[in-house]
Design a protein around this motif. Sequence first.
Motif, PDB file in Angstrom:
ATOM      1  N   HIS A 162      33.881  48.322   9.707  1.00 13.90           N
ATOM      2  CA  HIS A 162      34.061  46.972  10.200  1.00 13.90           C
ATOM      3  C   HIS A 162      33.546  45.990   9.140  1.00 13.90           C
ATOM      4  CE1 HIS A 162      34.803  44.111  13.407  1.00 13.90           C
ATOM      5  NE2 HIS A 162      33.652  43.539  13.128  1.00 13.90           N
ATOM      6  N   ARG A 163      34.273  45.868   8.075  1.00 11.23           N
ATOM      7  CA  ARG A 163      33.933  44.982   6.959  1.00 11.23           C
ATOM      8  C   ARG A 163      32.434  45.075   6.586  1.00 11.23           C
ATOM      9  NH1 ARG A 163      37.329  42.539  10.386  1.00 11.23           N
ATOM     10  NH2 ARG A 163      35.759  41.297  11.465  1.00 11.23           N
ATOM     11  N   PHE A 218      30.076  42.629   4.406  1.00 15.55           N
ATOM     12  CA  PHE A 218      29.685  41.295   4.871  1.00 15.55           C
ATOM     13  C   PHE A 218      28.343  41.345   5.613  1.00 15.55           C
ATOM     14  CE2 PHE A 218      34.179  40.463   4.102  1.00 15.55           C
ATOM     15  CZ  PHE A 218      34.129  39.204   3.517  1.00 15.55           C
ATOM     16  N   ARG A 261      28.289  48.915  10.565  1.00 15.66           N
ATOM     17  CA  ARG A 261      29.658  48.630  10.157  1.00 15.66           C
ATOM     18  C   ARG A 261      30.251  49.716   9.269  1.00 15.66           C
ATOM     19  NH1 ARG A 261      31.032  42.859   8.954  1.00 15.66           N
ATOM     20  NH2 ARG A 261      29.787  41.483  10.246  1.00 15.66           N
ATOM     21  N   TRP A 283      22.870  38.201   2.556  1.00 13.75           N
ATOM     22  CA  TRP A 283      24.073  38.966   2.226  1.00 13.75           C
ATOM     23  C   TRP A 283      23.959  39.484   0.790  1.00 13.75           C
ATOM     24  CZ3 TRP A 283      27.398  37.720  -1.796  1.00 13.75           C
ATOM     25  CH2 TRP A 283      28.488  38.586  -1.928  1.00 13.75           C
ATOM     26  N   GLU A 287      39.577  40.152   4.195  1.00 13.39           N
ATOM     27  CA  GLU A 287      38.397  40.463   5.011  1.00 13.39           C
ATOM     28  C   GLU A 287      37.601  39.209   5.362  1.00 13.39           C
ATOM     29  OE1 GLU A 287      36.134  43.901   4.034  1.00 13.39           O
ATOM     30  OE2 GLU A 287      37.838  45.145   4.581  1.00 13.39           O
ATOM     31  N   GLN A 324      39.392  37.724   8.219  1.00 13.45           N
ATOM     32  CA  GLN A 324      39.139  38.529   9.423  1.00 13.45           C
ATOM     33  C   GLN A 324      37.720  38.294   9.942  1.00 13.45           C
ATOM     34  OE1 GLN A 324      39.988  42.475   7.965  1.00 13.45           O
ATOM     35  NE2 GLN A 324      42.065  42.473   8.776  1.00 13.45           N
ATOM     36  N   GLU A 325      36.774  38.242   9.021  1.00  7.38           N
ATOM     37  CA  GLU A 325      35.362  38.074   9.385  1.00  7.38           C
ATOM     38  C   GLU A 325      35.147  36.771  10.157  1.00  7.38           C
ATOM     39  OE1 GLU A 325      33.204  40.361   9.045  1.00  7.38           O
ATOM     40  OE2 GLU A 325      31.297  39.330   9.372  1.00  7.38           O
ATOM     41  N   HIS A 326      35.902  35.742   9.754  1.00  2.64           N
ATOM     42  CA  HIS A 326      35.746  34.456  10.410  1.00  2.64           C
ATOM     43  C   HIS A 326      36.815  34.219  11.469  1.00  2.64           C
ATOM     44  CE1 HIS A 326      32.429  33.242   7.869  1.00  2.64           C
ATOM     45  NE2 HIS A 326      33.080  33.777   6.859  1.00  2.64           N
TER      46      HIS A 326
END
Lengths: 305, 468
Positions: free
Chosen positions: B269-270, B273, B283, B364, B421, B424-426
């Motif tokens: 899941h990414r 990040f 993840r 991060w 990604e 997708q993350e946001h």
Amino acid sequence: MKRLLISIFFIIASLWCIDRLGGVAMHYVSRNTHDIFGPKMKHIAVDADEDIILMGTSRCNMHYVPSIISDSVGQTVYNCGIDATKDIFSHYIMLNHLLSHHTPKVIILDTRNEDLLGSSDFSTIGFFAPYFGINSSSDSVMREAGKYWAYKVSHLYRYNAKAPSNILGLVVDSYANNDNGYIPLARPQDHPQELIHKTDTMLPLDSLKYDYYQRFVNRCHEHGIRLILAISPCYSIIDSSYYSAVYSFAKQNNLQLLDYHSEGLFHDCPQCFKDDHHLWDSSARVFSEQFAHDLKQILAHSANN
Amino acid sequence: MLFNSLTFLIFFPIVCIVYFLLPTTRYRNLFLLAASYYFYMNWEPAYALLILTSTIITYGCGILVEKSTDKKRKRTFLTTSLVLNLSILFLFKYYNFIGDSITDMLHTCGIAWQVPGLHVLLPVGISFYTFQAIGYTIDVYRGTIRAESDFFTYALFVSFFPQLVAGPIERAKNLLPQFHEEQHTLDYDRIMAGLRMMLWGYFLKLCIADRCGIDVDMVFNNVDKYTGTSYIITAILFTFQIYGDFAGYSLIAIGAAKVMGFRLMENFHRPYFSTTVGEFWKRWHISLSTWFMDYLYIPLGGNRVGALRHYFNLFVTFLISGLWHGANWTFVAWGALHGIVLCVEKAIGISKKQFSGISKLIHWGITFIIVCFAWILFRANSIDDAVTIICGIFTQIGRPRLDPANLMADIIALSILFVVELLQEHGKGGMLLHPSSWFARHLQMALLIAFILLFGVLGSDQFIYFQF
């Protein structure tokens, strides 16, 4: 089911269009790039008109300086050596592309044991795929490698092996300082540490490689080209039987073989090498002078006869 | 059989067509079982016997565990299953490693005795199917699921070809019931969604993992010839190579199963990040992390113990997770490092914090650097090589000696991955990633295939995680 078939059909149809358009774009890129491979291959396939052509791997590319050889023998010279083309199949493809438009007087093939021994390896065949469909003899090698239909179907895939290098070559000119195909190698930071003794670990003779090597020789004979085999310097000591397969092949075909490796050239000079297999520019120039001298004698001798 | 081989591209459509043509679930399952064994035997036929052995052991023990009324007998059957399965795993994967380590230790003590080696190939995916089968027996023992009575259905659960050799490591309670569901129909949207997943998986594998792998292999297999900058660049490239390789495989597996109507668990899941290493493990390789959590960490006491014992549980879990990945001290060191960092995160109390703004960016960055650094241990061929690389990073900064053309291709592919990604993350990728227009959706797929044809490394013959 019907929707699925329509989707699959649409994807294939659009892929076909993208593939053909992409193929056209990449054709332009591969013919106009300034990386090392693209201009060389274009020269071989389209522009070559030199009297003497040098062929081989990176060892050929980095060891023979055409201007030096040319000055000595008084004939035009081009170095077609291409990095990583470690098989006779690549050389055979290049030869066929060359012969499709030009017949040189002499071809010098910088050879290695691996041109005859060990299992057949087609890993660098893809380098030549941008010129697929032009020459049937070259295409036959693609068939042998099991790549014929892949290249026939996809035009984009033909450019896969060198795509990043070709594209970067549009903005970065790596070919600018070439000397008729020779790319000088800058002084390396490190040199080989010790003179390794290579024992006679003979790989089996590969019948397919042998067949293609023979075809290479036959094509040269058919066109009246003088073929000379050469083994340029390596930083390793070898047994007398190390190149027995190459010697035997040269003898069978009545070919001149210049073996600088067995001779031990530069064995007293580790700083002349970048690694075990490659000389850097300064020593390549020294070697080219010696090679040019030897070649001049061979050519003069054959002219007298 | 490899997902990125021509054989699979012929095998998979044939399997799908025959699967949907078969009239009943029973026939379909039997066909999938035969196809799964064919898929595995394509690599090394004899090793299918190992899967069969593991299947017979866990199937039999599952039934015996369920039928036993006596708790002691239940435990005996569970232990039998665990011991037999782990013995096979030990023999094929760890025997030579332990033997060599003992030999080295004896040599250090001046004793010249060598533990005899075992000259066998490591069976592909042995750790994956062994863990899946063990998980089933434990679930039956715990009463989480009922034992599967039909041998062939159970055999299919262990050997289901999309996830057989590199996961996701499925749980019986998720996958087994799906083999009893009514016939999966030809659902257009589901099939197209599955194909899109497979395609993205191929992009990750061929354009990212294998492309990055060219430089990574060159440097990590010749560490003496390179300097610090090359080490740093290839350590970052390996971070994406392993992600592309493993997440790519998982996506192809999940997509292939989805086409046939099966729902496999999400495995990635990414992960890059993440803002803490703890989050990274929520993840990354989710099916393995949750497996270790359910079957090792929690039975050890999890976090419902004292602080020291909690750290110990965490550390041991990650040490074993490292060893699961490979029989080499480099993997043990990698697992240990992750274990230590997680303990530190727990101790300083950042493991459950939510970050935002600059603080999120800083955390991060730190997490990414730690994960990259740990991957050096994972990828290095030996501890000595890892030490050379790590020392080189801090002492030998020089011009990188890597192929710029290949680096450019890496950067292009990684940029696509990053944009996708990030969106997708946001949760903002809707229109771009899944366009509502039928035409745009299909064109997007064709463009991705064309990109793979041009930039994919199509001659690679291995997935990294196959060795685990």
